[in-house]
Design a protein around this motif. Structure first.
Motif, mmCIF file in Angstrom:
data_model
loop_
_atom_site.group_PDB
_atom_site.id
_atom_site.type_symbol
_atom_site.label_atom_id
_atom_site.label_comp_id
_atom_site.label_asym_id
_atom_site.label_seq_id
_atom_site.Cartn_x
_atom_site.Cartn_y
_atom_site.Cartn_z
ATOM 1 N N ASN A 227 52.922 40.617 9.418
ATOM 2 C CA ASN A 227 52.955 40.530 7.960
ATOM 3 C C ASN A 227 51.682 39.966 7.348
ATOM 4 N N SER A 228 50.730 39.533 8.172
ATOM 5 C CA SER A 228 49.563 38.820 7.656
ATOM 6 C C SER A 228 48.716 39.672 6.720
ATOM 7 N N GLU A 229 48.443 40.903 7.119
ATOM 8 C CA GLU A 229 47.540 41.735 6.320
ATOM 9 C C GLU A 229 48.058 41.922 4.907
ATOM 10 N N ARG A 230 49.349 42.227 4.780
ATOM 11 C CA ARG A 230 49.909 42.436 3.450
ATOM 12 C C ARG A 230 49.985 41.126 2.665
ATOM 13 N N SER A 231 50.316 40.017 3.343
ATOM 14 C CA SER A 231 50.361 38.722 2.658
ATOM 15 C C SER A 231 48.985 38.337 2.120
ATOM 16 N N MET A 232 47.934 38.678 2.855
ATOM 17 C CA MET A 232 46.584 38.395 2.384
ATOM 18 C C MET A 232 46.221 39.320 1.227
ATOM 19 N N ARG A 233 46.652 40.578 1.282
ATOM 20 C CA ARG A 233 46.367 41.500 0.169
ATOM 21 C C ARG A 233 47.018 41.008 -1.105
ATOM 22 N N TRP A 234 48.186 40.395 -0.991
ATOM 23 C CA TRP A 234 48.908 39.908 -2.159
ATOM 24 C C TRP A 234 48.485 38.499 -2.588
#
Length: 334
Positions: A227-234
């Protein structure tokens, strides 16, 4: 971490959507808000997946604070002096407060606190793996403060810039208090390390046992963090797991030298060209085993938490009855 996301990747279409959710996670208006480094507030529209991701992460963080009271609470009655007991009591009280701030932040997303606690008690939501290790000696209070709370600070300071306003604001006070906890742990280890040979050995033993689990607090390596990539995008996360872990290592190595204690990693070395301390390989199989419920204290921690919740039912019933009576009296007076 507590403050990190240990959840599995979300199945497609599962959003846990609340009121005023946008239709898609790539909504242009929402992403423009994120790109402008603005704050999302409870009444703002947001993608359902964004809401669900926040609920999961904030809940895991809150659960970690509450479960995290247990390893240290185990030593309140055995602290070596009245001063140490008072300090430890204050710290455990702080952790309870952190949990309450975070549950309140999660509730702004439309979820009920009792639902989150039910998910914790049933094992459907996780808490930080670090709290499933036993506290065997008084020196563990120092190791937890220095290493565990030190790792928490590295993880949590960036969350004060989280895109979701209530979570970011809750973290400001939490981080200030965690910094005191880290200093308290360092001071305990400093006292023991500079005491008798037996006390020094006790401090070293605690560091040996807590070092690797502390590194695992940052979560799996980036290529295994779903989930890290999407959490960073948000804008929920600001840095990757590996970046934060490296910051912690670089911060902690010179502190260990000041303490006169050795970190249990024969491969630890300074990469002079990069200016970073490099560790040996981390056995993340242990992390996944503990998260999966197979740590040394998983069963005991959850059993204790469930029992405490059940013992407190009369307090919740009394509070509900008082609120109902107050509402009835107010209606009668109107």
């Amino acid at each position: 971490m507590y403050g990190n996301d240990f959840g599995p990747p979300e199945p497609a279409g599962v959003t846990d959507a609340g009121p005023a959710d946008l239709g898609g996670e790539d909504d242009a208006t929402f992403l423009a808000l994120i790109d402008a480094d603005a704050r999302v507030e409870p009444r703002d529209q947001m993608p359902g997946a964004y809401r669900a991701s926040l609920i999961r992460q904030i809940a895991q963080h809150a659960h970690s604070e509450i479960i995290g009271m247990q390893p240290e609470g185990n030593w309140i009655g055995r602290a070596p002096s009245l001063k140490r007991k008072a300090i430890l009591l204050a710290k455990v009280q702080d952790e309870a407060g952190h949990g309450l701030y975070l549950y309140a932040a999660a509730e702004t997303l439309g979820v009920d606190r009792s639902e989150l606690l039910d998910k914790l008690h049933s094992g459907r939501q996780k808490y930080s793996s670090i709290f499933n290790y036993p506290t065997l000696t008084w020196a563990d209070m120092g190791a937890i403060g220095w290493l565990v709370d030190g790792a928490a600070i590295v993880n949590q300071v960036p969350i004060t810039r989280c895109s979701y306003g209530p979570y970011a604001r809750a973290m400001v006070r939490i981080c200030k208090e965690e910094s005191f906890h880290q200093r308290q742990g360092f001071e305990i280890l400093h006292t023991l390390s500079n005491g008798t040979s037996a006390q020094h050995a006790m401090a070293q033993d605690a560091v040996d046992r807590w070092w690797w689990p502390s590194l695992m607090m940052f979560g799996p390596p980036d290529d295994a963090s779903p989930n890290s990539e999407r959490s960073m995008r948000w804008g929920i996360k600001r840095f990757s797991n590996d970046e934060l872990r490296q910051r912690f290592v670089d911060m902690t190595v010179p502190q260990s030298q000041a303490l006169g204690l050795t970190l249990p990693d024969p491969e630890l070395s300074l990469d002079e060209s990069a200016g970073h301390w490099r560790t040996g390989p981390i056995d993340f199989r242990e992390l996944f085993e503990v998260i999966g419920g197979n740590g040394p204290c998983n069963a005991a921690r959850l059993a204790h938490r469930r029992a405490a919740h059940e013992r407190g039912q009369w307090v919740r019933d009394a509070a509900a009855a008082f609120a109902a009576k107050h509402a009835t009296d107010a209606q009668g007076a109107a």
